[in-house]
Design an enzyme around this catalytic site. Structure first.
Site, PDB file in Angstrom:
ATOM      1  N   GLY A 125      42.257  65.329  38.723  1.00  0.00           N
ATOM      2  CA  GLY A 125      42.508  65.994  37.438  1.00  0.00           C
ATOM      3  C   GLY A 125      43.937  65.904  36.936  1.00  0.00           C
ATOM      4  O   GLY A 125      44.185  66.010  35.738  1.00  0.00           O
ATOM      5  N   GLU A 163      49.204  70.281  39.304  1.00  0.00           N
ATOM      6  CA  GLU A 163      47.762  70.535  39.231  1.00  0.00           C
ATOM      7  C   GLU A 163      47.333  70.597  37.763  1.00  0.00           C
ATOM      8  O   GLU A 163      48.122  70.999  36.899  1.00  0.00           O
ATOM      9  CB  GLU A 163      47.505  71.874  39.960  1.00  0.00           C
ATOM     10  CG  GLU A 163      46.124  72.457  39.876  1.00  0.00           C
ATOM     11  CD  GLU A 163      45.086  71.718  40.701  1.00  0.00           C
ATOM     12  OE1 GLU A 163      44.949  70.506  40.515  1.00  0.00           O
ATOM     13  OE2 GLU A 163      44.396  72.376  41.500  1.00  0.00           O
ATOM     14  N   ASP A 198      42.236  78.036  38.274  1.00  0.00           N
ATOM     15  CA  ASP A 198      41.131  78.875  37.816  1.00  0.00           C
ATOM     16  C   ASP A 198      41.011  80.072  38.773  1.00  0.00           C
ATOM     17  O   ASP A 198      41.718  81.056  38.631  1.00  0.00           O
ATOM     18  CB  ASP A 198      39.868  78.006  37.786  1.00  0.00           C
ATOM     19  CG  ASP A 198      38.660  78.704  37.228  1.00  0.00           C
ATOM     20  OD1 ASP A 198      38.817  79.760  36.612  1.00  0.00           O
ATOM     21  OD2 ASP A 198      37.534  78.190  37.400  1.00  0.00           O
ATOM     22  N   LYS A 219      44.194  79.669  33.972  1.00  0.00           N
ATOM     23  CA  LYS A 219      43.059  80.491  33.515  1.00  0.00           C
ATOM     24  C   LYS A 219      43.073  81.781  34.348  1.00  0.00           C
ATOM     25  O   LYS A 219      42.279  81.946  35.275  1.00  0.00           O
ATOM     26  CB  LYS A 219      41.778  79.694  33.808  1.00  0.00           C
ATOM     27  CG  LYS A 219      40.674  79.823  32.776  1.00  0.00           C
ATOM     28  CD  LYS A 219      39.380  79.260  33.347  1.00  0.00           C
ATOM     29  CE  LYS A 219      39.068  77.886  32.880  1.00  0.00           C
ATOM     30  NZ  LYS A 219      37.717  77.428  33.353  1.00  0.00           N
ATOM     31  N   PHE A 255      35.272  76.456  29.779  1.00  0.00           N
ATOM     32  CA  PHE A 255      35.350  75.222  30.546  1.00  0.00           C
ATOM     33  C   PHE A 255      35.933  74.129  29.659  1.00  0.00           C
ATOM     34  O   PHE A 255      35.386  73.798  28.611  1.00  0.00           O
ATOM     35  CB  PHE A 255      33.972  74.809  31.067  1.00  0.00           C
ATOM     36  CG  PHE A 255      34.054  73.742  32.119  1.00  0.00           C
ATOM     37  CD1 PHE A 255      34.342  74.061  33.440  1.00  0.00           C
ATOM     38  CD2 PHE A 255      33.877  72.406  31.785  1.00  0.00           C
ATOM     39  CE1 PHE A 255      34.445  73.072  34.408  1.00  0.00           C
ATOM     40  CE2 PHE A 255      33.981  71.407  32.748  1.00  0.00           C
ATOM     41  CZ  PHE A 255      34.271  71.750  34.054  1.00  0.00           C
ATOM     42  N   VAL A 256      37.062  73.575  30.103  1.00  0.00           N
ATOM     43  CA  VAL A 256      37.761  72.597  29.266  1.00  0.00           C
ATOM     44  C   VAL A 256      37.684  71.191  29.866  1.00  0.00           C
ATOM     45  O   VAL A 256      37.579  71.020  31.083  1.00  0.00           O
ATOM     46  CB  VAL A 256      39.240  73.008  29.064  1.00  0.00           C
ATOM     47  CG1 VAL A 256      39.329  74.300  28.275  1.00  0.00           C
ATOM     48  CG2 VAL A 256      39.970  73.155  30.398  1.00  0.00           C
ATOM     49  N   ARG A 312      37.493  62.414  31.342  1.00  0.00           N
ATOM     50  CA  ARG A 312      38.896  62.491  31.768  1.00  0.00           C
ATOM     51  C   ARG A 312      39.784  61.671  30.833  1.00  0.00           C
ATOM     52  O   ARG A 312      40.968  61.918  30.723  1.00  0.00           O
ATOM     53  CB  ARG A 312      39.054  61.924  33.188  1.00  0.00           C
ATOM     54  CG  ARG A 312      38.402  62.745  34.287  1.00  0.00           C
ATOM     55  CD  ARG A 312      38.858  62.215  35.640  1.00  0.00           C
ATOM     56  NE  ARG A 312      38.042  62.676  36.741  1.00  0.00           N
ATOM     57  CZ  ARG A 312      38.207  63.820  37.399  1.00  0.00           C
ATOM     58  NH1 ARG A 312      39.146  64.652  37.022  1.00  0.00           N
ATOM     59  NH2 ARG A 312      37.437  64.155  38.415  1.00  0.00           N
TER      60      ARG A 312
HETATM   61  P1  5GP Z   1      40.172  76.826  41.438  1.00  0.00           P
HETATM   62  O1  5GP Z   1      40.163  76.577  42.905  1.00  0.00           O
HETATM   63  O2  5GP Z   1      41.494  77.341  40.914  1.00  0.00           O
HETATM   64  O3  5GP Z   1      39.023  77.699  41.013  1.00  0.00           O
HETATM   65  O4  5GP Z   1      39.829  75.469  40.731  1.00  0.00           O
HETATM   66  C1  5GP Z   1      40.699  74.433  40.657  1.00  0.00           C
HETATM   67  C2  5GP Z   1      40.019  73.166  40.203  1.00  0.00           C
HETATM   68  O5  5GP Z   1      38.770  73.420  39.527  1.00  0.00           O
HETATM   69  C3  5GP Z   1      40.864  72.474  39.164  1.00  0.00           C
HETATM   70  O6  5GP Z   1      41.813  71.636  39.774  1.00  0.00           O
HETATM   71  C4  5GP Z   1      39.850  71.721  38.361  1.00  0.00           C
HETATM   72  O7  5GP Z   1      39.578  70.482  38.966  1.00  0.00           O
HETATM   73  C5  5GP Z   1      38.615  72.593  38.426  1.00  0.00           C
HETATM   74  N1  5GP Z   1      38.470  73.417  37.195  1.00  0.00           N
HETATM   75  C6  5GP Z   1      38.702  74.726  37.047  1.00  0.00           C
HETATM   76  N2  5GP Z   1      38.485  75.121  35.775  1.00  0.00           N
HETATM   77  C7  5GP Z   1      38.139  74.004  35.106  1.00  0.00           C
HETATM   78  C8  5GP Z   1      37.817  73.734  33.724  1.00  0.00           C
HETATM   79  O8  5GP Z   1      37.809  74.592  32.827  1.00  0.00           O
HETATM   80  N3  5GP Z   1      37.518  72.442  33.414  1.00  0.00           N
HETATM   81  C9  5GP Z   1      37.516  71.443  34.351  1.00  0.00           C
HETATM   82  N4  5GP Z   1      37.196  70.220  33.920  1.00  0.00           N
HETATM   83  N5  5GP Z   1      37.812  71.648  35.640  1.00  0.00           N
HETATM   84  C10 5GP Z   1      38.132  72.926  36.011  1.00  0.00           C
END
Ligand code: 5GP
Length: 175
Positions: A45, A99, A103, A131, A152-153, A165
């Site tokens: 990402g 990063e 989220d 987020k 969700f983006v 991507r």
């Molecule tokens: P976390 O462990 O913080 O929940 O998630 C991290 C990873 O989840 C990010 O690096 C990303 O790859 C994915 N992710 C979280 N939210 C989004 C979103 O809104 N869109 C996308 N495409 N990926 C997300």
């Protein structure tokens, strides 16, 4: 609002992204002057953000990458696996994790613990998007491009099932 049928709306245009990423590059360059930081990009990402950010870093620095897997579809599984590890030791290095989006924070919580155990001199997080409403772990990115709502983006490196991507901007995915 958008000519892409998968997009609800565009959140950040190419111009907005370029402007903010340049600001982050300047800020980090000032903070890390003389420290030769190691930028650890979290694949996949981070790719667009990483490449644009590093072009705006004006001090000596090094690059490395990790690939972590924690996501499936549009919801976090909470399970983190290391698919690709760093090439070199980070003992005594100033590490900046790059990063795409934080989220729940579970991925970075795991990564911070993991890198701390390897003896880095310092570790900070630089994320393009934050987020915070979904947080499950105590993770505090020092450098944040933009804060987003619980949507969700996609685009600019961010995928939905490995697609989109390549969009040069960021938009809200239409489910
Ligand atoms: P976390 O462990 O913080 O929940 O998630 C991290 C990873 O989840 C990010 O690096 C990303 O790859 C994915 N992710 C979280 N939210 C989004 C979103 O809104 N869109 C996308 N495409 N990926 C997300």
């Amino acid at each position: 609002m958008s000519d892409m049928p998968v997009l609800q709306r565009v959140l950040f245009s190419q111009e907005q992204l370029a402007h903010r990423v340049a600001e982050l590059g300047r800020e980090i360059s000032a903070d890390y002057k003389g420290k030769e930081p190691l930028f650890v990009g979290i694949l996949r990402g981070c790719i667009m953000f990483y490449a644009d950010l590093l072009r705006n870093v004006s001090i000596d620095c090094k690059m490395d990458f990790m690939c972590l897997s924690s996501y499936c579809g549009t919801s976090s599984t909470g399970e983190v696996r290391t698919m690709l590890d760093l090439r070199e030791s980070i003992q005594g290095r100033h590490v900046v994790i790059v990063e795409d989006i934080v989220d729940t924070g579970l991925t970075l919580d795991y990564l911070m613990q993991n890198l701390k155990n390897r003896g880095a001199a310092s570790i900070e997080i630089c994320c393009l998007l934050d987020k915070p409403c979904n947080r499950k772990a105590q993770v505090h990115p020092k450098y944040v491009g933009f804060t987003v709502e619980n949507e969700f983006v996609i685009g600019y490196g961010l995928d939905y099932n490995e697609l989109y991507r390549n969009l040069p901007y960021i938009g809200v995915f239409k489910k």
